[in-house]
Design a protein around this motif. Structure first.
Motif, short mmCIF file in Angstrom:
data_model
loop_
_atom_site.label_atom_id
_atom_site.label_comp_id
_atom_site.label_asym_id
_atom_site.label_seq_id
_atom_site.Cartn_x
_atom_site.Cartn_y
_atom_site.Cartn_z
N GLN A 73 10.09 9.41 6.68
CA GLN A 73 10.31 7.99 6.43
C GLN A 73 11.78 7.60 6.49
O GLN A 73 12.10 6.44 6.73
N ALA A 92 7.85 -3.05 7.94
CA ALA A 92 6.96 -3.17 6.79
C ALA A 92 5.55 -2.70 7.14
O ALA A 92 4.89 -2.02 6.34
N ALA A 93 5.10 -3.00 8.35
CA ALA A 93 3.77 -2.57 8.78
C ALA A 93 3.72 -1.05 8.91
O ALA A 93 2.75 -0.41 8.48
N SER A 96 3.74 0.47 5.49
CA SER A 96 2.45 0.24 4.85
C SER A 96 1.42 1.26 5.33
O SER A 96 0.62 1.76 4.56
N ASP A 97 1.47 1.56 6.62
CA ASP A 97 0.53 2.52 7.20
C ASP A 97 0.89 3.97 6.90
O ASP A 97 0.03 4.81 6.68
N GLY A 99 3.66 5.12 4.73
CA GLY A 99 4.64 5.25 3.66
C GLY A 99 4.71 6.59 2.97
O GLY A 99 5.78 7.10 2.69
#
Length: 160
Positions: A73, A92-93, A96-97, A99
């Motif tokens: 990450q 952000a997407a 979110s997927d 993380g």
């Protein structure tokens, strides 16, 4: 992506624990002493406080950079230029997927092994060539750092 300072400190401290075990005379300590020419002369007793303190500082530095190798990450957050507030919606997407994907001790151990094998071992091996040290020295010292990087990587990667 923020640095987990407790994980970094624990990873750094783990090198001392691994070292106490690895360099014990019943494990690899006797071989290492023979290969380096170090003796247990009581008159030449080293300053252990200084040695362990500086070793811990170096291990802390290693832990800081190792986190970028064991936590995927960090790569995504580095694509934002380090400023997540200005990141595009795709960041952000993505987070979110993915993380917490691959944030396990086992995965950190794997990446720690790779860094130890392909970074630490060649550095130690190259120095050993010029210092005219034996291949046994390379195996003992390189093996120590590979194990350290594995433990450090596991700790850093698992602690979210």
């Amino acid at each position: 992506m923020e640095t987990n300072w407790i994980a970094i400190l624990l990873a750094a401290l783990s090198t001392l624990v691994v070292g106490f075990i690895w360099y014990n005379p019943k494990v690899f300590g006797t071989i290492w002493m023979k290969e380096t020419g170090i003796t247990m002369d009581p008159e030449k007793k080293p300053n252990m406080f200084l040695m362990l303190g500086v070793s811990l500082i170096y291990a802390f530095m290693i832990s800081l950079i190792l986190q970028f190798n064991v936590i995927h990450q960090f790569g995504a957050s580095s694509m934002t230029g380090g400023n997540i507030a200005n990141a595009k919606p795709s960041y952000a997407a993505f987070m979110s997927d993915y993380g917490d994907a691959f944030r396990t001790f086992k995965h950190g151990v794997f990446h720690g092994f790779l860094v130890g094998l392909f970074l630490a071992l060649p550095v130690i091996g190259t120095n050993a060539l010029y210092e005219k040290r034996s291949f046994r020295y390379v195996l003992v010292t390189g093996g120590f750092w590979i194990v350290c990087f594995m433990v450090m990587g596991g700790i850093i990667c698992a602690m979210k």
